[in-house]
Scaffold this motif. Sequence first.
Motif, PDB file in Angstrom:
ATOM      1  N   PRO A   1       0.833  -1.208   0.000  1.00 56.06           N
ATOM      2  CA  PRO A   1       0.000   0.000   0.000  1.00 56.06           C
ATOM      3  C   PRO A   1       0.862   1.251   0.000  1.00 56.06           C
ATOM      4  CG  PRO A   1       0.021  -1.015   2.176  1.00 56.06           C
ATOM      5  CD  PRO A   1       0.730  -1.961   1.268  1.00 56.06           C
ATOM      6  N   THR A   2       0.355   2.277  -0.651  1.00 53.79           N
ATOM      7  CA  THR A   2       1.112   3.526  -0.756  1.00 53.79           C
ATOM      8  C   THR A   2       0.637   4.576   0.238  1.00 53.79           C
ATOM      9  OG1 THR A   2      -0.402   4.247  -2.508  1.00 53.79           O
ATOM     10  CG2 THR A   2       1.637   3.155  -3.193  1.00 53.79           C
ATOM     11  N   ASN A   3      -0.641   4.505   0.652  1.00 50.91           N
ATOM     12  CA  ASN A   3      -1.189   5.479   1.589  1.00 50.91           C
ATOM     13  C   ASN A   3      -1.428   4.796   2.928  1.00 50.91           C
ATOM     14  OD1 ASN A   3      -2.306   7.727   2.751  1.00 50.91           O
ATOM     15  ND2 ASN A   3      -4.295   7.510   1.751  1.00 50.91           N
ATOM     16  N   MET A   4      -0.435   4.840   3.806  1.00 47.08           N
ATOM     17  CA  MET A   4      -0.514   4.142   5.090  1.00 47.08           C
ATOM     18  C   MET A   4      -0.840   5.148   6.189  1.00 47.08           C
ATOM     19  SD  MET A   4       2.747   1.585   4.616  1.00 47.08           S
ATOM     20  CE  MET A   4       2.178   0.384   5.801  1.00 47.08           C
ATOM     21  N   ALA A   5      -2.063   5.060   6.713  1.00 41.74           N
ATOM     22  CA  ALA A   5      -2.507   5.979   7.755  1.00 41.74           C
ATOM     23  C   ALA A   5      -2.009   5.493   9.112  1.00 41.74           C
ATOM     24  CB  ALA A   5      -4.032   6.074   7.756  1.00 41.74           C
ATOM     25  N   PHE A   6      -1.148   6.279   9.735  1.00 40.06           N
ATOM     26  CA  PHE A   6      -0.592   5.911  11.033  1.00 40.06           C
ATOM     27  C   PHE A   6      -0.128   7.182  11.731  1.00 40.06           C
ATOM     28  CE2 PHE A   6       3.339   5.192  13.452  1.00 40.06           C
ATOM     29  CZ  PHE A   6       2.834   4.412  14.472  1.00 40.06           C
ATOM     30  N   HIS A   7      -0.318   7.236  13.055  1.00 33.54           N
ATOM     31  CA  HIS A   7       0.070   8.412  13.840  1.00 33.54           C
ATOM     32  C   HIS A   7       0.820   7.964  15.086  1.00 33.54           C
ATOM     33  CE1 HIS A   7      -2.669  10.737  11.293  1.00 33.54           C
ATOM     34  NE2 HIS A   7      -3.544   9.779  11.494  1.00 33.54           N
ATOM     35  N   ASN A   8       1.853   8.691  15.395  1.00 35.10           N
ATOM     36  CA  ASN A   8       2.677   8.410  16.565  1.00 35.10           C
ATOM     37  C   ASN A   8       2.476   9.518  17.598  1.00 35.10           C
ATOM     38  OD1 ASN A   8       4.621   7.637  18.420  1.00 35.10           O
ATOM     39  ND2 ASN A   8       6.319   8.466  17.226  1.00 35.10           N
ATOM     40  N   LEU A   9       1.833   9.178  18.711  1.00 35.66           N
ATOM     41  CA  LEU A   9       1.583  10.155  19.771  1.00 35.66           C
ATOM     42  C   LEU A   9       2.457   9.903  20.992  1.00 35.66           C
ATOM     43  CD1 LEU A   9      -2.326  10.432  19.633  1.00 35.66           C
ATOM     44  CD2 LEU A   9      -0.599  11.784  18.440  1.00 35.66           C
ATOM     45  N   THR A  10       3.556   9.178  20.788  1.00 38.75           N
ATOM     46  CA  THR A  10       4.461   8.906  21.909  1.00 38.75           C
ATOM     47  C   THR A  10       5.590   9.911  22.006  1.00 38.75           C
ATOM     48  OG1 THR A  10       5.823   7.425  20.570  1.00 38.75           O
ATOM     49  CG2 THR A  10       3.972   6.441  21.757  1.00 38.75           C
ATOM     50  N   SER A  11       5.711  10.804  21.036  1.00 36.08           N
ATOM     51  CA  SER A  11       6.748  11.853  21.023  1.00 36.08           C
ATOM     52  C   SER A  11       8.158  11.274  21.018  1.00 36.08           C
ATOM     53  CB  SER A  11       6.583  12.799  22.219  1.00 36.08           C
ATOM     54  OG  SER A  11       5.310  13.385  22.206  1.00 36.08           O
ATOM     55  N   SER A  12       8.316  10.125  20.389  1.00 35.56           N
ATOM     56  CA  SER A  12       9.652   9.534  20.298  1.00 35.56           C
ATOM     57  C   SER A  12       9.720   8.696  19.032  1.00 35.56           C
ATOM     58  CB  SER A  12       9.970   8.662  21.522  1.00 35.56           C
ATOM     59  OG  SER A  12       9.089   7.564  21.599  1.00 35.56           O
ATOM     60  N   GLU A  13      10.929   8.466  18.567  1.00 38.18           N
ATOM     61  CA  GLU A  13      11.130   7.671  17.364  1.00 38.18           C
ATOM     62  C   GLU A  13      11.401   6.206  17.691  1.00 38.18           C
ATOM     63  OE1 GLU A  13      10.679   8.572  14.299  1.00 38.18           O
ATOM     64  OE2 GLU A  13      10.076  10.556  14.989  1.00 38.18           O
ATOM     65  N   LYS A  14      11.415   5.883  18.975  1.00 42.80           N
ATOM     66  CA  LYS A  14      11.641   4.500  19.376  1.00 42.80           C
ATOM     67  C   LYS A  14      10.792   4.229  20.613  1.00 42.80           C
ATOM     68  CE  LYS A  14      15.328   1.095  19.890  1.00 42.80           C
ATOM     69  NZ  LYS A  14      16.774   0.870  19.976  1.00 42.80           N
ATOM     70  N   THR A  15       9.981   3.194  20.567  1.00 43.80           N
ATOM     71  CA  THR A  15       9.054   2.886  21.645  1.00 43.80           C
ATOM     72  C   THR A  15       9.358   1.517  22.206  1.00 43.80           C
ATOM     73  OG1 THR A  15       7.369   4.180  20.520  1.00 43.80           O
ATOM     74  CG2 THR A  15       6.632   2.729  22.263  1.00 43.80           C
ATOM     75  N   SER A  16       9.962   1.506  23.395  1.00 43.99           N
ATOM     76  CA  SER A  16      10.256   0.234  24.076  1.00 43.99           C
ATOM     77  C   SER A  16      10.978  -0.736  23.151  1.00 43.99           C
ATOM     78  CB  SER A  16       8.970  -0.389  24.624  1.00 43.99           C
ATOM     79  OG  SER A  16       8.356   0.458  25.546  1.00 43.99           O
TER      80      SER A  16
ATOM     81  N   GLY B   1      -7.235   6.533  11.002  1.00 46.37           N
ATOM     82  CA  GLY B   1      -6.333   5.396  11.110  1.00 46.37           C
ATOM     83  C   GLY B   1      -5.865   5.141  12.527  1.00 46.37           C
ATOM     84  N   PRO B   2      -5.025   4.114  12.716  1.00 47.49           N
ATOM     85  CA  PRO B   2      -4.539   3.753  14.050  1.00 47.49           C
ATOM     86  C   PRO B   2      -3.428   4.677  14.532  1.00 47.49           C
ATOM     87  CG  PRO B   2      -3.620   2.262  12.430  1.00 47.49           C
ATOM     88  CD  PRO B   2      -4.569   3.167  11.687  1.00 47.49           C
ATOM     89  N   THR B   3      -3.227   4.669  15.826  1.00 51.59           N
ATOM     90  CA  THR B   3      -2.152   5.444  16.432  1.00 51.59           C
ATOM     91  C   THR B   3      -1.601   4.681  17.628  1.00 51.59           C
ATOM     92  OG1 THR B   3      -1.577   7.573  17.433  1.00 51.59           O
ATOM     93  CG2 THR B   3      -3.735   6.681  17.946  1.00 51.59           C
ATOM     94  N   ILE B   4      -0.365   4.968  17.998  1.00 50.04           N
ATOM     95  CA  ILE B   4       0.203   4.416  19.215  1.00 50.04           C
ATOM     96  C   ILE B   4       0.318   5.542  20.230  1.00 50.04           C
ATOM     97  CG2 ILE B   4       1.432   2.473  18.186  1.00 50.04           C
ATOM     98  CD1 ILE B   4       3.958   4.198  18.194  1.00 50.04           C
ATOM     99  N   ILE B   5       0.042   5.204  21.469  1.00 52.31           N
ATOM    100  CA  ILE B   5       0.063   6.187  22.544  1.00 52.31           C
ATOM    101  C   ILE B   5       0.468   5.484  23.825  1.00 52.31           C
ATOM    102  CG2 ILE B   5      -2.391   5.853  23.042  1.00 52.31           C
ATOM    103  CD1 ILE B   5      -2.548   8.816  23.769  1.00 52.31           C
ATOM    104  N   LYS B   6       1.176   6.181  24.696  1.00 51.22           N
ATOM    105  CA  LYS B   6       1.568   5.588  25.965  1.00 51.22           C
ATOM    106  C   LYS B   6       0.330   5.324  26.817  1.00 51.22           C
ATOM    107  CE  LYS B   6       6.216   7.592  26.100  1.00 51.22           C
ATOM    108  NZ  LYS B   6       7.160   8.448  26.846  1.00 51.22           N
ATOM    109  N   THR B   7       0.357   4.219  27.554  1.00 44.19           N
ATOM    110  CA  THR B   7      -0.801   3.817  28.336  1.00 44.19           C
ATOM    111  C   THR B   7      -1.188   4.879  29.360  1.00 44.19           C
ATOM    112  OG1 THR B   7      -0.149   1.496  28.080  1.00 44.19           O
ATOM    113  CG2 THR B   7      -1.748   1.992  29.799  1.00 44.19           C
ATOM    114  N   LYS B   8      -0.217   5.440  30.045  1.00 37.77           N
ATOM    115  CA  LYS B   8      -0.504   6.470  31.047  1.00 37.77           C
ATOM    116  C   LYS B   8      -1.121   7.701  30.398  1.00 37.77           C
ATOM    117  CE  LYS B   8       3.118   5.058  34.302  1.00 37.77           C
ATOM    118  NZ  LYS B   8       4.347   5.473  35.026  1.00 37.77           N
ATOM    119  N   THR B   9      -0.601   8.086  29.228  1.00 42.11           N
ATOM    120  CA  THR B   9      -1.153   9.239  28.518  1.00 42.11           C
ATOM    121  C   THR B   9      -2.582   8.967  28.073  1.00 42.11           C
ATOM    122  OG1 THR B   9       1.075   9.754  27.721  1.00 42.11           O
ATOM    123  CG2 THR B   9      -0.768  10.831  26.611  1.00 42.11           C
TER     124      THR B   9
END
Length: 233
Positions: free
Chosen positions: A13-28, A159-167
């Motif tokens: 796919p060329t249009n991949m809807a995804f959002h990163n709300l963890t404010s970091s480029e590496k998550t765990s 689309g989906p997003t990743i977010i920290k559990t506490k946030t």
Amino acid sequence: MGLYPKWYYFNKPTNMAFHNLTSSEKTSSIPVQQIKSLLGLGLKYRPTPRYTTRKKLIRDTTLMRFRRNLLVKGYYAGQELPANNNFNKKMYIASTWEPPPWTIPWQIDQRTSDFETDVQQLYTKKQAPPNLLPTQLNTLSLLQKNNDILVVQCDKNLGPTIIKTKTYIKKVLDDHLHGIKTYRQVPQEAIQYSKNKLLSLMKGWMLKYDVELNHNEKKNFKSTIKHNKNPLP
């Protein structure tokens, strides 16, 4: 290029809807770019099972349900069923009752058994080709084991997003449960009255529809995330 399967180049796919709300480029220990390659496919994307459907699974699920439905329809064929004014399709719980064996015509029993035997011959357990890359499968496994971040759906089909559990928990409280426009605080003296009234309504509903409560069932509060697109310049 030989490291990836053919479908990765032609069906990517060329249009991949995804959002990163963890404010970091590496998550765990999971790079966000790897998470994007997986979640960008969408939350409705279904990974291919490792193996194809087995005969036993077909026999114990689909064919068992088919057999019961056929026998019940044959048992009640030609009969006028009494009207049930209390029937509610949304509250219907499927029954497991089957007609007694001596009431089933031998022709139906024989033909059903032959049909089940022929259908099972079509299913042979074999390894299925995956529709995810090894890195995507590894990322999926890591996300399933990670309790520090959550994968949630954005509102407005963003689309989906990743977010920290506490946030996530804090946003649910601030945006919903603590919002005075949506909820109001019940006075202490009215709490017991409301609990008794609710309990009475629940018991009446359960008696009407003959429903039992499952106290072991987990109750979860789920919320979508509000995420605004960047405005165009």
